[in-house]
Scaffold this active site. Structure first.
Site, PDB file in Angstrom:
ATOM      1  N   ASP A  89       0.864  -1.170   0.000  1.00 35.63           N
ATOM      2  CA  ASP A  89       0.000   0.000   0.000  1.00 35.63           C
ATOM      3  C   ASP A  89       0.903   1.223   0.000  1.00 35.63           C
ATOM      4  O   ASP A  89       1.713   1.396   0.914  1.00 35.63           O
ATOM      5  CB  ASP A  89      -0.865  -0.041   1.274  1.00 35.63           C
ATOM      6  N   HIS A 315     -11.480  -2.918   3.352  1.00 39.62           N
ATOM      7  CA  HIS A 315     -11.419  -2.601   4.780  1.00 39.62           C
ATOM      8  C   HIS A 315     -12.161  -1.315   5.137  1.00 39.62           C
ATOM      9  O   HIS A 315     -12.173  -0.927   6.299  1.00 39.62           O
ATOM     10  CB  HIS A 315      -9.953  -2.501   5.202  1.00 39.62           C
ATOM     11  N   ASP A 316     -12.728  -0.639   4.141  1.00 42.04           N
ATOM     12  CA  ASP A 316     -13.444   0.610   4.399  1.00 42.04           C
ATOM     13  C   ASP A 316     -14.953   0.474   4.268  1.00 42.04           C
ATOM     14  O   ASP A 316     -15.683   1.397   4.606  1.00 42.04           O
ATOM     15  CB  ASP A 316     -12.978   1.701   3.412  1.00 42.04           C
TER      16      ASP A 316
HETATM   17  C1  GLC Z   1      -8.057   5.182   2.198  1.00 47.04           C
HETATM   18  C2  GLC Z   1      -7.922   3.955   3.058  1.00 47.04           C
HETATM   19  C3  GLC Z   1      -8.613   4.214   4.352  1.00 47.04           C
HETATM   20  C4  GLC Z   1      -7.931   5.374   5.023  1.00 47.04           C
HETATM   21  C5  GLC Z   1      -7.913   6.588   4.111  1.00 47.04           C
HETATM   22  C6  GLC Z   1      -6.968   7.626   4.605  1.00 47.04           C
HETATM   23  O1  GLC Z   1      -9.369   5.443   1.863  1.00 47.04           O
HETATM   24  O2  GLC Z   1      -8.434   2.853   2.389  1.00 47.04           O
HETATM   25  O3  GLC Z   1      -8.603   3.093   5.198  1.00 47.04           O
HETATM   26  O4  GLC Z   1      -8.586   5.691   6.221  1.00 47.04           O
HETATM   27  O5  GLC Z   1      -7.458   6.263   2.835  1.00 47.04           O
HETATM   28  O6  GLC Z   1      -5.647   7.196   4.439  1.00 47.04           O
END
Ligand code: GLC
Length: 530
Positions: A89, A315-316
């Site tokens: 990531d 995960h979101d």
């Molecule tokens: C992306 C990630 C999320 C995070 C956000 C800020 O949307 O998937 O989990 O909170 O970015 O980095």
């Protein structure tokens, strides 16, 4: 086929309640057996964990919670031995407020790093410079007492946005990429890539006419000037060029935009991201007509040569099993693995992991803590992987950081691997058939039926054709074509019991049943109806 691992929740090898790299390494044989090609691991870098790793304080290390650089190298080598690729990531939009760059930047207006972040004087009334909102609640501007200016943060105040108009920032992130690519990492999923550039004039965002009760506060304004700026594509093309310094690497972008804007992220001449994540299935009403229209719109919008992709969970967002229920999550799996393009499986969806209700005293997600009660919390989709029926689902020796789903004694890898009727078995059969049939891997998509609860489409490659029939409801549906048209063999059925069945002319789909039919060579592909 991509598989997303949320590292805190995959497997805890060192017994502290949080997953780690050694745990992921232990899971490699499982992933191999499942049949995925590549793993994307959410952030594992040193971080104060205000947003569980999406607040990075050192881009080129490993947080001790997850392991060490040596353990990462070992994991990468082991994955490659298993024929699995590893994507990391990349979080280039913001750092942690504890990153040395930001500490330095906030130390004084004269700091050499001042312009690495987005600093602005207060607005005319002494308040924030404009009306931009943080996704996690409140103004996106944080006042810094010492230097009298505000800094911009699209997410938490502990996640200041980098200034992508500064060439030094770009260079620094390019070096971060090279650091991991040289180690052998196979590519990146780039966090909030459409956020990188903001309006150079910092104009106020307009009000969002669709805003209403129950929506998180940041939706009050439409992000017209704070994201998806035309200049972002230049920055992405540069990321791609860095990636292309190395052979066979992939760039995936996290982008939440309507399809017509999303596809711009393939870049001019496809020199942007290889795969702009297509999240449309996360939002679509679970009805045949809506899904069919979405597929048509996406297929039509793709640029020539742009390879599609589909995502059912991450995960979101709430788990697919929570959104459509356990029965339909099998149909969703069949859809994901038979559509044209690269599918992404979110860890645990392949064993039917549910959306877990998190008791208030166990909430960890900063989104839920900042904006409580609106259902924004993401913890329920991040619970520990359910490996077996032993305490803590075989995830950890101790109480995990988030509670394990209540049904883990029934729904877990060990039990489902032996159960030929399990959703896990369905995933595996789908993956095997997908690999075997070129029509499913690379064939064209042709819509056939989308009426009521019935969704049917064909995938075709040269003379090989596969028909997919999905019942999105609980009632039996009988479908009739001419004998010549629906002539073939069921190669996957959602309940397994119909595999091998020969079909001529008609088929009856039970409630919540789906079939994949390898059409006979002489079968005439039915024309689109309904
Ligand atoms: C992306 C990630 C999320 C995070 C956000 C800020 O949307 O998937 O989990 O909170 O970015 O980095």
């Amino acid at each position: 086929m991509l598989y997303q691992i949320y590292p805190r929740s995959f497997q805890d090898a060192d017994g502290n309640g949080v997953g780690d790299l050694r745990g992921i390494a232990q899971g490699l044989p499982y992933l191999n057996e499942l049949g995925v090609d590549a793993i994307w691991i959410s952030p594992i870098f040193p971080s104060p964990m205000a947003d569980f790793g999406y607040d990075i304080s050192d881009y080129t290390g490993i947080d001790p919670l997850f392991g060490s650089l040596e353990e990462f190298d070992a994991l990468l080598a082991a994955a490659h031995e298993h024929g699995l690729k590893i994507l990391l990531d990349l979080v280039p939009n913001h750092t942690s407020d504890q990153h040395p760059w930001f500490r330095e930047s906030r130390s004084s207006r004269q700091s050499a790093f001042r312009d690495w972040y987005i600093w602005r004087d207060p607005g005319p009334n002494g308040g924030p410079p404009n009306n931009w909102m943080s996704e996690f609640g409140g103004s996106a501007w944080e006042h810094d007492e010492r230097t009298g200016q505000y800094y911009y943060h699209a997410f938490l105040a502990a996640q200041p946005d980098l200034n992508w108009r500064n060439p030094s920032v770009r260079e620094a992130i390019h070096e971060v990429m090279r650091f991991w690519l040289r180690r052998g990492v196979d590519g990146f999923r780039v966090d909030v890539i459409w956020h990188l550039l903001k309006d150079a004039q910092f104009r106020d965002n307009p009000p969002n006419p669709g805003f209403g009760p129950g929506q998180p506060p940041h939706r009050a304004v439409a992000p017209l000037y704070s994201a998806d700026q035309p200049e972002v594509h230049g920055a992405i093309a540069e990321l791609r060029r860095v990636l292309d310094e190395f052979p066979d690497r992939v760039l995936i972008g996290e982008i939440y935009l309507p399809i017509e804007r999303l596809v711009a992220y393939y870049g001019r001449d496809l020199a942007g991201t290889h795969l702009p994540f297509n999240f449309a299935l996360l939002e679509v009403p679970w009805r045949a007509r809506d899904i069919a229209k979405l597929i048509d719109d996406y297929e039509a919008a793709l640029p020539p040569g742009g390879w599609p992709n589909w995502v059912l969970g991450n995960h979101d967002r709430p788990r697919i099993a929570g959104r459509v229920g356990p029965d339909q999550s099998r149909i969703a799996a069949m859809l994901l693995l038979t559509l044209r393009g690269t599918p992404t499986i979110y860890y645990g969806d392949e064993i039917g992991m549910p959306q877990v209700a998190i008791p208030p005293d166990r909430v960890r997600d900063p989104f839920e803590r900042n904006v409580p009660g609106l259902g924004c919390g993401r913890d329920g989709a991040r619970t520990p992987m359910q490996w077996d029926a032993t305490p803590h689902a075989g995830f950890s020796r101790v109480e995990p950081w988030l509670p394990v789903a209540p049904g883990f004694a029934r729904d877990n890898v060990e039990g489902e691997r032996l159960d030929r009727a399990s959703i896990h078995s369905l995933y595996r059969r789908l993956i095997v058939v997908r690999r075997r049939l070129p029509s499913l891997l690379v064939g064209h998509y042709r819509p056939i039926v989308a009426t009521g609860d019935l969704l049917m489409f064909v995938r075709e490659h040269e003379s090989e054709r596969t028909l997919i029939g999905l019942n999105l409801g609980g009632e039996t549906i009988a479908v009739r074509f001419s004998d010549q048209q629906l002539w073939g063999e069921i190669v996957v059925s959602s309940g397994r019991d119909r595999e091998g069945e020969l079909v001529t002319g008609r088929i009856s789909l039970r409630g919540n049943e789906g079939v994949v039919i390898a059409l006979a060579p002489d079968a005439i592909v039915p024309r689109s109806i309904g």
